[in-house]
Design a protein around this motif. Structure first.
Motif, short mmCIF file in Angstrom:
data_model
loop_
_atom_site.label_atom_id
_atom_site.label_comp_id
_atom_site.label_asym_id
_atom_site.label_seq_id
_atom_site.Cartn_x
_atom_site.Cartn_y
_atom_site.Cartn_z
N ASN A 58 0.84 -1.20 0.00
CA ASN A 58 0.00 0.00 0.00
C ASN A 58 0.88 1.26 0.00
O ASN A 58 0.63 2.21 -0.74
CB ASN A 58 -0.92 -0.04 1.23
N LEU A 59 1.93 1.25 0.81
CA LEU A 59 2.84 2.40 0.88
C LEU A 59 3.53 2.62 -0.47
O LEU A 59 3.56 3.75 -0.98
CB LEU A 59 3.90 2.17 1.97
N ILE A 60 4.07 1.53 -1.06
CA ILE A 60 4.79 1.65 -2.33
C ILE A 60 3.86 2.20 -3.43
O ILE A 60 4.21 3.14 -4.15
CB ILE A 60 5.40 0.29 -2.74
N ALA A 61 2.64 1.63 -3.50
CA ALA A 61 1.68 2.08 -4.53
C ALA A 61 1.27 3.53 -4.28
O ALA A 61 1.11 4.30 -5.24
CB ALA A 61 0.47 1.16 -4.54
N LEU A 121 -8.10 0.45 13.19
CA LEU A 121 -8.84 1.72 13.12
C LEU A 121 -8.17 2.68 12.14
O LEU A 121 -8.85 3.36 11.37
CB LEU A 121 -8.94 2.36 14.51
N ILE A 122 -6.83 2.72 12.17
CA ILE A 122 -6.09 3.62 11.27
C ILE A 122 -6.38 3.27 9.81
O ILE A 122 -6.66 4.14 8.99
CB ILE A 122 -4.57 3.56 11.56
N TYR A 123 -6.35 1.96 9.49
CA TYR A 123 -6.59 1.58 8.09
C TYR A 123 -8.07 1.59 7.73
O TYR A 123 -8.42 1.75 6.56
CB TYR A 123 -5.90 0.25 7.76
N ALA A 124 -8.96 1.45 8.73
CA ALA A 124 -10.39 1.60 8.46
C ALA A 124 -10.66 3.07 8.09
O ALA A 124 -11.45 3.36 7.19
CB ALA A 124 -11.21 1.18 9.67
N ALA A 125 -9.95 3.99 8.76
CA ALA A 125 -10.11 5.42 8.47
C ALA A 125 -9.65 5.75 7.05
O ALA A 125 -10.17 6.67 6.42
CB ALA A 125 -9.33 6.25 9.49
N TYR A 126 -8.68 4.97 6.53
CA TYR A 126 -8.21 5.15 5.15
C TYR A 126 -9.40 4.99 4.18
O TYR A 126 -9.57 5.77 3.25
CB TYR A 126 -7.11 4.12 4.87
N PHE A 127 -10.23 3.97 4.45
CA PHE A 127 -11.37 3.73 3.57
C PHE A 127 -12.49 4.75 3.81
O PHE A 127 -13.19 5.13 2.87
CB PHE A 127 -11.88 2.29 3.72
N ALA A 128 -12.63 5.21 5.07
CA ALA A 128 -13.61 6.26 5.36
C ALA A 128 -13.23 7.52 4.58
O ALA A 128 -14.09 8.18 3.99
CB ALA A 128 -13.64 6.53 6.85
N LEU A 129 -11.94 7.82 4.54
CA LEU A 129 -11.44 8.98 3.81
C LEU A 129 -11.74 8.84 2.31
O LEU A 129 -12.22 9.77 1.66
CB LEU A 129 -9.93 9.13 4.04
N TYR A 146 -2.34 10.08 3.21
CA TYR A 146 -2.76 9.46 4.47
C TYR A 146 -2.07 8.10 4.64
O TYR A 146 -1.63 7.75 5.74
CB TYR A 146 -4.29 9.29 4.50
N ALA A 147 -1.96 7.33 3.53
CA ALA A 147 -1.35 6.00 3.61
C ALA A 147 0.11 6.08 4.05
O ALA A 147 0.59 5.24 4.80
CB ALA A 147 -1.45 5.31 2.25
N VAL A 148 0.81 7.12 3.57
CA VAL A 148 2.22 7.30 3.96
C VAL A 148 2.30 7.54 5.48
O VAL A 148 3.11 6.92 6.18
CB VAL A 148 2.88 8.46 3.17
N LEU A 149 1.41 8.42 5.97
CA LEU A 149 1.40 8.70 7.42
C LEU A 149 0.99 7.46 8.22
O LEU A 149 1.56 7.17 9.27
CB LEU A 149 0.43 9.85 7.73
N ALA A 150 -0.01 6.73 7.69
CA ALA A 150 -0.49 5.53 8.38
C ALA A 150 0.63 4.50 8.49
O ALA A 150 0.78 3.83 9.52
CB ALA A 150 -1.69 4.93 7.65
N PHE A 151 1.42 4.39 7.43
CA PHE A 151 2.48 3.38 7.43
C PHE A 151 3.55 3.68 8.49
O PHE A 151 4.14 2.76 9.04
CB PHE A 151 3.14 3.28 6.05
N VAL A 152 3.76 4.97 8.76
CA VAL A 152 4.76 5.35 9.77
C VAL A 152 4.39 4.73 11.13
O VAL A 152 5.26 4.29 11.89
CB VAL A 152 4.86 6.89 9.89
N THR A 153 3.08 4.63 11.40
CA THR A 153 2.65 4.08 12.70
C THR A 153 2.76 2.56 12.75
O THR A 153 2.85 1.98 13.82
CB THR A 153 1.19 4.47 13.00
N MET A 154 2.72 1.92 11.56
CA MET A 154 2.66 0.45 11.51
C MET A 154 3.84 -0.26 12.20
O MET A 154 3.61 -1.08 13.10
CB MET A 154 2.47 -0.01 10.06
#
Lengths: 224, 39
Positions: A58-61, A121-129, A146-154
């Motif tokens: 997801n991050l790479i794409a 929750l973080i990745y569910a918010a990705y789909f809400a966005l 958002y995906a780049v920021l989400a990946f930082v937390t992973m």
């Protein structure tokens, strides 16, 4: 489609069926666990691994989309995030089943349980966005950022938090001492399962991207 | 039920679930290929 690809798919089908049988009849019963509960590790660990892999894809794409603005990269990112979410849910469910047998409750507020719940929750918010933004170009840009920021937390939630705090969760495959405390037959089945689940992810991801490509072509046909 | 019997049933259910997922994926793959050929 070539015969070789069909052969690979059938090989995957047989491979994972053999893994299931191996998990129950070839791998020995683990010491220090209640009954046969530890056998769930052969499904739980590969599911968690595939979720991490999917979030990496997801991050790479997403990064590619930010560079190229090609809608197919956005579709690739969304497909990977969807599969990541699916496998995270499966890992959570199998983990909860294990927790019920071992510790008497499906949910124990263990650091690993809490961190996977936050990640979900973080990745569910990705789909809400994605659902909230109707314009495709804008949706792609916002969700990629958002995906780049989400990946930082992973990595923090999956690898760091559970190792900082005391946890009920058993040692990971490669423990803190850098060794594998597992019978060799268990390691064999687990590695085979990791390979099989990675193959399954690859198949599902390819299918999802192919479908997205058809949808995009049709959309462009209607607009053109 | 003896434990050996229980594990046999759990394994059988897991194999059936995997077979269901596998054949569903094969079916989807075939459908997607048909759509690609119509493009």
């Amino acid at each position: 489609m070539t015969d070789k690809r069909w052969l690979l798919k059938w090989l995957l089908g047989v491979w994972l069926a053999v893994v299931v049988l191996g998990a129950f009849f070839y791998a020995p019963t683990a010491r220090g666990f209640k009954g046969e509960s530890a056998r769930i590790v052969f499904f739980h660990v590969p599911q968690a691994w595939v979720a991490v892999l999917a979030f990496c894809v997801n991050l790479i794409a997403s990064l590619r989309f930010l560079r190229t603005r090609d809608p197919i990269d956005d579709a690739r990112a969304a497909s990977a995030a969807g599969l990541g979410l699916l496998f995270s849910v499966l890992a959570t469910v199998t983990g909860s089943l294990f927790a019920k047998v071992m510790w008497g409750s499906f949910w124990n507020w263990d650091p690993r349980e809490v961190s996977i719940a936050i990640l979900l929750l973080i990745y569910a918010a990705y789909f809400a966005l994605r659902q909230a933004v109707p314009d495709e170009e804008r949706r792609g840009s916002l969700s990629a950022a958002y995906a780049v920021l989400a990946f930082v937390t992973m990595p923090f939630l999956v690898f760091v938090v559970p190792r900082i705090y005391w946890s009920l969760h058993p040692d990971t495959l490669l423990n803190a001492r850098g060794s594998i405390d597992m019978e060799s037959r268990m390691v064999q089945v687990l590695v085979a399962s990791l390979v099989g689940f990675t193959g399954l992810f690859s198949w599902l991801y390819t299918l999802s991207v192919r479908l997205a490509r058809i949808r995009l072509r049709r959309q462009q046909g209607v607009e053109g | 039920m003896p434990q050996a019997d229980s594990i046999f049933w759990v394994a059988a259910v897991a194999v059936v679930i995997w077979a269901g997922v596998f054949f569903y994926c094969l079916h989807l793959d075939r459908k997607v290929r048909e759509l690609e050929e119509h493009e």
